[in-house]
Scaffold this active site. Structure first.
Site, PDB file in Angstrom:
ATOM      1  N   SER A 136       0.741  -1.263   0.166  1.00  0.00           N
ATOM      2  CA  SER A 136      -0.148   0.098   0.003  1.00  0.00           C
ATOM      3  C   SER A 136       0.723   1.226  -0.030  1.00  0.00           C
ATOM      4  CB  SER A 136      -1.086   0.186   1.166  1.00  0.00           C
ATOM      5  OG  SER A 136      -1.547   1.316   1.343  1.00  0.00           O
ATOM      6  N   HIS A 148      -0.975  -1.216  -4.290  1.00  0.00           N
ATOM      7  CA  HIS A 148      -2.393  -0.682  -3.749  1.00  0.00           C
ATOM      8  C   HIS A 148      -2.638   0.740  -3.517  1.00  0.00           C
ATOM      9  CE1 HIS A 148      -5.988  -1.668  -1.217  1.00  0.00           C
ATOM     10  NE2 HIS A 148      -5.852  -0.637  -0.402  1.00  0.00           N
ATOM     11  N   ASP A 157      -4.625   3.899  -2.214  1.00  0.00           N
ATOM     12  CA  ASP A 157      -5.780   4.200  -1.313  1.00  0.00           C
ATOM     13  C   ASP A 157      -6.122   5.625  -1.465  1.00  0.00           C
ATOM     14  OD1 ASP A 157      -6.004   2.015   0.594  1.00  0.00           O
ATOM     15  OD2 ASP A 157      -3.946   2.408   1.175  1.00  0.00           O
ATOM     16  N   MET A 197      -8.810   8.653  -0.666  1.00  0.00           N
ATOM     17  CA  MET A 197      -9.954   8.926   0.540  1.00  0.00           C
ATOM     18  C   MET A 197     -10.310  10.548   0.265  1.00  0.00           C
ATOM     19  SD  MET A 197      -7.601   7.848   3.631  1.00  0.00           S
ATOM     20  CE  MET A 197      -6.365   6.301   3.697  1.00  0.00           C
ATOM     21  N   HIS A 234      -8.140   1.348  -4.291  1.00  0.00           N
ATOM     22  CA  HIS A 234      -9.339   1.114  -3.181  1.00  0.00           C
ATOM     23  C   HIS A 234      -9.732   2.602  -3.029  1.00  0.00           C
ATOM     24  CE1 HIS A 234      -9.617   0.561   1.213  1.00  0.00           C
ATOM     25  NE2 HIS A 234     -10.584   0.541   0.699  1.00  0.00           N
ATOM     26  N   MET A 287     -11.933   5.010  -0.970  1.00  0.00           N
ATOM     27  CA  MET A 287     -12.740   5.251   0.026  1.00  0.00           C
ATOM     28  C   MET A 287     -13.413   6.660  -0.117  1.00  0.00           C
ATOM     29  SD  MET A 287      -9.659   3.669   2.575  1.00  0.00           S
ATOM     30  CE  MET A 287      -8.514   3.852   1.281  1.00  0.00           C
ATOM     31  N   MET A 309     -11.885  -5.525   4.657  1.00  0.00           N
ATOM     32  CA  MET A 309     -10.830  -4.644   5.700  1.00  0.00           C
ATOM     33  C   MET A 309     -10.788  -5.117   6.966  1.00  0.00           C
ATOM     34  SD  MET A 309     -10.393  -1.964   3.959  1.00  0.00           S
ATOM     35  CE  MET A 309      -9.532  -0.980   5.037  1.00  0.00           C
ATOM     36  N   ASP A 316      -6.939  -6.270   3.839  1.00  0.00           N
ATOM     37  CA  ASP A 316      -6.434  -5.073   3.984  1.00  0.00           C
ATOM     38  C   ASP A 316      -6.422  -4.525   5.431  1.00  0.00           C
ATOM     39  OD1 ASP A 316      -5.430  -2.509   3.453  1.00  0.00           O
ATOM     40  OD2 ASP A 316      -6.971  -1.719   2.055  1.00  0.00           O
TER      41      ASP A 316
HETATM   42  C1  DX5 Z   1      -6.328   1.910   5.496  1.00  0.00           C
HETATM   43  C2  DX5 Z   1      -5.802   1.460   4.066  1.00  0.00           C
HETATM   44  C3  DX5 Z   1      -4.720   0.618   3.795  1.00  0.00           C
HETATM   45  C4  DX5 Z   1      -3.402   1.003   4.444  1.00  0.00           C
HETATM   46  C5  DX5 Z   1      -2.922  -0.316   5.326  1.00  0.00           C
HETATM   47  O1  DX5 Z   1      -7.528   2.701   5.009  1.00  0.00           O
HETATM   48  O2  DX5 Z   1      -7.050   0.995   2.953  1.00  0.00           O
HETATM   49  O3  DX5 Z   1      -4.671   0.057   2.609  1.00  0.00           O
HETATM   50  O4  DX5 Z   1      -2.693   1.504   3.664  1.00  0.00           O
HETATM   51  O5  DX5 Z   1      -2.029   0.007   6.047  1.00  0.00           O
HETATM   52  P1  DX5 Z   1      -1.300  -1.037   6.837  1.00  0.00           P
HETATM   53  O6  DX5 Z   1      -0.817  -2.268   6.421  1.00  0.00           O
HETATM   54  O7  DX5 Z   1      -0.351  -0.068   7.489  1.00  0.00           O
HETATM   55  O8  DX5 Z   1      -2.402  -1.286   7.871  1.00  0.00           O
HETATM   56 ZN    ZN Z   2      -6.547   0.055   1.239  1.00  0.00          ZN
END
Ligand code: DX5
Ligand code: ZN
Length: 217
Positions: free
Chosen positions: A9, A34, A36, A38, A67, A69, A138, A176
């Site tokens: 990620s 990956h 993220d 947001m 991903h 969010m 998640m 994740d």
């Molecule tokens: C959280 C993200 C994850 C995050 C995971 O909202 O969706 O992808 O980056 O990070 P770690 O592996 O550090 O928990």
């Molecule tokens: Zn993620």
């Protein structure tokens, strides 16, 4: 047993050295990268958007596992495709017309993934699973890297594996949040195909070795 799919990620990378961090993943055994996204509404944090994704797309040789969010992800299917996504993951909790959204993601030429928050049971996928390429469980509340793994996620992965078998689905199971060798091992035993890892990879003293060890779990 085939190798575990590993998707580091980028959220945990050093953004001041983004080129080098992407190159590191390019050189590694990782399968996907990956990403993220947001919006500060669906989750209590804001990460980055399409201009950054465009840059990542040009630099990364790994397929992008995006991903989202965000609320109303269906509004951005074209932009996500143009930003180079291989997989577009939308949250179950963010989609009022999930079936239509999944059809549109596939029509745009991407793999369609649905993400479940920790409170959403696997049985909610009963009538959509046959349409999906991937389910992302998640194992932390979305929004931040480096959080503690939620134990119940292991049982959720087993339940999802049963649902896939019952429905004769070949969707990937990805997990994740809070993943390391110990939680990863238990998730793979429960039936996970793919592991996302942020802090465990990017804060490791040897990220390449960490990725390889996740792959051979
Ligand atoms: C959280 C993200 C994850 C995050 C995971 O909202 O969706 O992808 O980056 O990070 P770690 O592996 O550090 O928990
Ligand atoms: Zn993620």
């Amino acid at each position: 047993m085939s190798d575990v799919i590993v998707s580091p990620s980028l959220l945990s990378a050093d953004f001041g050295r983004l080129n080098e961090e992407i190159d590191l993943i390019n050189e590694s055994d990782a399968d996907w990268l990956h990403i993220d996204v947001m919006d500060g509404v669906f989750v209590p944090n804001i990460s980055f958007g399409f201009p950054v994704l465009e840059f990542v797309k040009r630099r990364s040789v790994k397929p992008l596992d995006v991903h989202l969010m965000i609320v109303e992800p269906q509004k951005f299917i074209t932009e996500v495709k143009e930003s180079g996504a291989y997989i577009m993951n939308v949250h179950y909790e963010a989609c009022l017309h999930l079936h239509r959204t999944i059809q549109e993601i596939k029509k745009a030429g991407m793999k369609a993934g649905v993400t479940l928050n920790p409170h959403t049971p696997v049985c909610m996928l009963e009538d959509i699973i046959q349409e999906l390429d991937l389910v992302l469980i998640m194992s932390v509340n979305p929004g931040f890297g480096g959080q503690k793994f939620i134990e119940h996620s292991v049982e959720k992965v087993s339940k999802l594996r049963n649902l896939l078998e019952r429905k004769n689905s070949h969707a990937y199971i990805e997990v994740d949040g809070g993943i390391n060798l110990e939680t990863g091992r238990r998730l793979v035993d429960a039936g996970a195909d793919a592991l996302v890892a942020g802090n465990f990879v990017f804060r490791s003293s040897d990220p390449l070795e960490t990725i390889s060890s996740l792959k051979s779990l």
